[in-house]
Design an enzyme around this catalytic site. Sequence first.
Site, mmCIF file in Angstrom:
data_model
loop_
_atom_site.group_PDB
_atom_site.id
_atom_site.type_symbol
_atom_site.label_atom_id
_atom_site.label_comp_id
_atom_site.label_asym_id
_atom_site.label_seq_id
_atom_site.Cartn_x
_atom_site.Cartn_y
_atom_site.Cartn_z
ATOM 1 N N ARG A 155 28.570 46.332 43.299
ATOM 2 C CA ARG A 155 27.112 46.427 43.467
ATOM 3 C C ARG A 155 26.438 45.088 43.246
ATOM 4 O O ARG A 155 25.450 44.763 43.891
ATOM 5 C CB ARG A 155 26.551 47.392 42.427
ATOM 6 C CG ARG A 155 26.493 48.814 42.768
ATOM 7 C CD ARG A 155 25.711 49.499 41.675
ATOM 8 N NE ARG A 155 24.519 48.741 41.325
ATOM 9 C CZ ARG A 155 23.423 48.684 42.058
ATOM 10 N NH1 ARG A 155 23.397 49.283 43.211
ATOM 11 N NH2 ARG A 155 22.375 47.996 41.678
ATOM 12 N N CYS A 191 27.116 54.455 42.550
ATOM 13 C CA CYS A 191 28.431 54.364 41.910
ATOM 14 C C CYS A 191 28.536 55.540 40.947
ATOM 15 O O CYS A 191 27.643 56.382 40.869
ATOM 16 C CB CYS A 191 28.570 53.032 41.191
ATOM 17 S SG CYS A 191 27.497 52.927 39.766
ATOM 18 N N ASP A 246 25.565 49.672 28.090
ATOM 19 C CA ASP A 246 26.968 49.300 28.324
ATOM 20 C C ASP A 246 27.842 49.494 27.096
ATOM 21 O O ASP A 246 29.052 49.338 27.182
ATOM 22 C CB ASP A 246 27.071 47.840 28.798
ATOM 23 C CG ASP A 246 26.527 47.678 30.204
ATOM 24 O OD1 ASP A 246 26.366 46.535 30.653
ATOM 25 O OD2 ASP A 246 26.241 48.715 30.845
ATOM 26 N N LYS A 252 31.139 38.716 31.834
ATOM 27 C CA LYS A 252 31.148 39.136 33.245
ATOM 28 C C LYS A 252 29.714 39.187 33.779
ATOM 29 O O LYS A 252 29.437 38.654 34.849
ATOM 30 C CB LYS A 252 31.762 40.523 33.374
ATOM 31 C CG LYS A 252 31.530 41.210 34.720
ATOM 32 C CD LYS A 252 32.144 42.581 34.815
ATOM 33 C CE LYS A 252 31.271 43.683 34.298
ATOM 34 N NZ LYS A 252 30.203 44.159 35.204
ATOM 35 N N ASN A 253 28.809 39.767 33.008
ATOM 36 C CA ASN A 253 27.446 39.999 33.517
ATOM 37 C C ASN A 253 26.555 38.771 33.468
ATOM 38 O O ASN A 253 25.432 38.812 33.975
ATOM 39 C CB ASN A 253 26.809 41.180 32.774
ATOM 40 C CG ASN A 253 27.458 42.493 33.180
ATOM 41 O OD1 ASN A 253 28.260 42.530 34.113
ATOM 42 N ND2 ASN A 253 27.140 43.556 32.479
ATOM 43 N N ARG A 288 21.498 53.929 41.547
ATOM 44 C CA ARG A 288 21.325 52.469 41.388
ATOM 45 C C ARG A 288 20.715 51.825 42.636
ATOM 46 O O ARG A 288 21.305 50.976 43.287
ATOM 47 C CB ARG A 288 22.679 51.840 41.030
ATOM 48 C CG ARG A 288 23.200 52.426 39.724
ATOM 49 C CD ARG A 288 24.462 51.800 39.272
ATOM 50 N NE ARG A 288 24.228 50.453 38.766
ATOM 51 C CZ ARG A 288 25.238 49.675 38.361
ATOM 52 N NH1 ARG A 288 26.463 50.109 38.440
ATOM 53 N NH2 ARG A 288 25.004 48.464 37.922
ATOM 54 N N PRO A 289 19.522 52.241 43.017
ATOM 55 C CA PRO A 289 18.840 51.631 44.178
ATOM 56 C C PRO A 289 18.415 50.188 43.887
ATOM 57 O O PRO A 289 18.542 49.708 42.743
ATOM 58 C CB PRO A 289 17.611 52.530 44.342
ATOM 59 C CG PRO A 289 17.364 53.099 43.010
ATOM 60 C CD PRO A 289 18.704 53.259 42.357
ATOM 61 N N VAL A 290 17.922 49.514 44.916
ATOM 62 C CA VAL A 290 17.455 48.123 44.753
ATOM 63 C C VAL A 290 16.008 47.981 45.217
ATOM 64 O O VAL A 290 15.579 46.888 45.598
ATOM 65 C CB VAL A 290 18.376 47.132 45.515
ATOM 66 C CG1 VAL A 290 19.730 47.030 44.845
ATOM 67 C CG2 VAL A 290 18.506 47.518 47.003
ATOM 68 N N ASP A 291 15.256 49.062 45.167
ATOM 69 C CA ASP A 291 13.867 49.028 45.666
ATOM 70 C C ASP A 291 13.020 47.976 44.954
ATOM 71 O O ASP A 291 12.188 47.298 45.578
ATOM 72 C CB ASP A 291 13.239 50.414 45.529
ATOM 73 C CG ASP A 291 13.379 50.969 44.110
ATOM 74 O OD1 ASP A 291 14.509 51.043 43.604
ATOM 75 O OD2 ASP A 291 12.347 51.292 43.495
ATOM 76 N N ILE A 315 18.969 54.911 30.554
ATOM 77 C CA ILE A 315 19.000 53.911 31.632
ATOM 78 C C ILE A 315 19.601 54.482 32.911
ATOM 79 O O ILE A 315 19.062 54.307 34.005
ATOM 80 C CB ILE A 315 19.794 52.654 31.200
ATOM 81 C CG1 ILE A 315 19.244 52.102 29.878
ATOM 82 C CG2 ILE A 315 19.784 51.608 32.312
ATOM 83 C CD1 ILE A 315 17.863 51.496 29.948
HETATM 84 C C1 EPZ Z 1 23.088 45.493 35.085
HETATM 85 O O1 EPZ Z 1 23.106 46.411 36.162
HETATM 86 C C2 EPZ Z 1 24.521 45.396 34.581
HETATM 87 N N1 EPZ Z 1 25.385 44.888 35.651
HETATM 88 C C3 EPZ Z 1 25.000 46.768 34.139
HETATM 89 O O2 EPZ Z 1 26.310 46.607 33.581
HETATM 90 C C4 EPZ Z 1 24.070 47.283 33.029
HETATM 91 O O3 EPZ Z 1 24.466 48.591 32.677
HETATM 92 C C5 EPZ Z 1 22.625 47.292 33.550
HETATM 93 O O4 EPZ Z 1 22.262 45.981 34.009
HETATM 94 C C6 EPZ Z 1 21.639 47.708 32.460
HETATM 95 O O5 EPZ Z 1 21.739 46.857 31.369
HETATM 96 C C7 EPZ Z 1 25.467 43.556 35.824
HETATM 97 O O6 EPZ Z 1 24.840 42.778 35.143
HETATM 98 C C8 EPZ Z 1 26.401 43.094 36.920
HETATM 99 P P1 EPZ Z 1 19.238 47.546 36.309
HETATM 100 P P2 EPZ Z 1 21.799 46.554 37.138
HETATM 101 O O7 EPZ Z 1 18.752 46.938 37.570
HETATM 102 O O8 EPZ Z 1 21.236 45.202 37.378
HETATM 103 C C9 EPZ Z 1 17.284 51.486 38.152
HETATM 104 C C10 EPZ Z 1 28.594 47.054 33.290
HETATM 105 O O9 EPZ Z 1 29.164 48.041 32.814
HETATM 106 N N2 EPZ Z 1 16.821 50.582 39.232
HETATM 107 O O10 EPZ Z 1 18.648 47.092 35.011
HETATM 108 O O11 EPZ Z 1 22.189 47.369 38.301
HETATM 109 C C11 EPZ Z 1 18.793 51.670 38.198
HETATM 110 O O12 EPZ Z 1 19.140 52.703 39.090
HETATM 111 C C12 EPZ Z 1 27.422 47.255 34.232
HETATM 112 O O13 EPZ Z 1 28.896 45.870 33.038
HETATM 113 C C13 EPZ Z 1 15.985 51.087 40.235
HETATM 114 O O14 EPZ Z 1 15.640 52.255 40.221
HETATM 115 O O15 EPZ Z 1 20.825 47.386 36.184
HETATM 116 C C14 EPZ Z 1 19.125 52.025 36.770
HETATM 117 O O16 EPZ Z 1 18.913 53.407 36.570
HETATM 118 C C15 EPZ Z 1 27.175 48.717 34.546
HETATM 119 N N3 EPZ Z 1 15.568 50.250 41.224
HETATM 120 C C16 EPZ Z 1 18.100 51.213 35.962
HETATM 121 O O17 EPZ Z 1 17.043 50.887 36.873
HETATM 122 C C17 EPZ Z 1 15.929 48.935 41.275
HETATM 123 O O18 EPZ Z 1 15.488 48.212 42.203
HETATM 124 C C18 EPZ Z 1 18.675 49.925 35.377
HETATM 125 O O19 EPZ Z 1 19.118 49.151 36.455
HETATM 126 C C19 EPZ Z 1 16.786 48.431 40.252
HETATM 127 C C20 EPZ Z 1 17.211 49.272 39.241
#
Ligand code: EPZ
Length: 417
Positions: free
Chosen positions: A91, A115, A304, A22-23, A120-123, A326
């Site tokens: 998301r 969620c 995960d 999926k990811n 889970r911000p996107v900054d 995380i």
């Molecule tokens: C991906 O999410 C996966 N989703 C998640 O899987 C997985 O848990 C995660 O990576 C970590 O491995 C997909 O691939 C679709 P991150 P993502 O950006 O991209 C913070 C599942 O169960 N952050 O690495 O959202 C964020 O809040 C899902 O399949 C910021 O602060 O993960 C989090 O605490 C759940 N600012 C941490 O970083 C940002 O701009 C990791 O987020 C981006 C992220």
Amino acid sequence: MDKLIIQGGVPLNGRIRVSGSKNAALPILMASILVDEPITFTNVPRLRDIFTTLKLLNILGCVSTFEDDCVRVESCDLKHEAPYELVKTMRASVLCLGPLLARLGRAKVSLPGGCAIGARPVDMHLTAFERMGATFDLDSGNIMGTCEHGLTGAHIQFPFPTVGGTENVLMGAALARGETILENAAREPEITDLANFLNACGARITGQGTSIIRVQGVDRLTGCAYRIMPDRIEAGTYLAAAAITDGELVLEDCPFHELDAVVTKMREMGVWINEREDGVVARRGTELVGVDVMTMPFPGFPTDMQAQIMALMTMARGSSVIEETIFENRFMHVQELVRLGAKIRLSGRTAMVRGVESLKGAPVMASDLRASASLVVAALAARGETEVLRIYHLDRGYEGIEKKLTNVGARIRRVPE
Ligand code: EPZ
């Protein structure tokens, strides 16, 4: 809303074929926005999130078909708006931002809400694109991004190895002018799969899988046929199911070498896991013993798999400690596992698990994708009947889970709630 009824206590025996990831599929499907020729994907899992992604691509002007495990996509007259009512359900929709900026020079993407597992911000995504020449406004919950001259390559340093941020920027950089360097990039195998797909379309990416990725932007990308990698988290979930039920499962098309941290920890617990010609075999060795786990970015222990190994720990001799580094709220499964008789205490981002002889079936509530998987793993071992409610969460990431489990002996059925 459906629920699963599980009669636990049956050792699982047989073969399960691991589905496509999926990811990996989500960002790779989004990347088709970058390509102005038809693309064929195989090994695509039939999951809610995949259907949601295809619906979003359709709204953005892409035409797609999905037959068996094969998806064909062609980006036609692209539009630049991803609507809130769709983004709020998934998301990962924010991953269309990079491709839209790269192809159209503008994008209107709803700010993804938080969620169950965190804000889970996107900054980090936006900051990186600003360094590449994009500007953003926030207008009634929508990210309005523009870069009328397209994206320009830049040296990006991520404060944290964000998976989505790395994927979004990688896609934007593929068509940017000049070179982009992603420093402190995420190293997850799904990012390597995305980079390999983009290179198959003519992108020039090196370093994927390491923390420094270099991209030489190109003018256009061409169509290709690509097979999605197998799902390492689905595979890890079934390894846990084999161990907790004291059965023996053979996982076909299992991405064994992308599961090192999970296999290492499970072996420490006493699970026997080995790769054979016909697949990866897992069974409980002697008895399960408690271990300590800290979730980390790849190649560390994946967040995960945190909920699923916690289910295994509930029946391991002695104590286990899990530290979730995380996400800030990824213990929604704990109280539900306690309803099954598990002994777990929480303190901030740390869970202390004390093993029990057995779990006892009860009605439990799924809250997010991996929490649901954890409840199914525990229910397979619990004595008596367990009802897992709200399994639409599960359908986001586990293709045909009740069929796969029934085929290896589980007593599990899906009924309307
Ligand atoms: C991906 O999410 C996966 N989703 C998640 O899987 C997985 O848990 C995660 O990576 C970590 O491995 C997909 O691939 C679709 P991150 P993502 O950006 O991209 C913070 C599942 O169960 N952050 O690495 O959202 C964020 O809040 C899902 O399949 C910021 O602060 O993960 C989090 O605490 C759940 N600012 C941490 O970083 C940002 O701009 C990791 O987020 C981006 C992220």
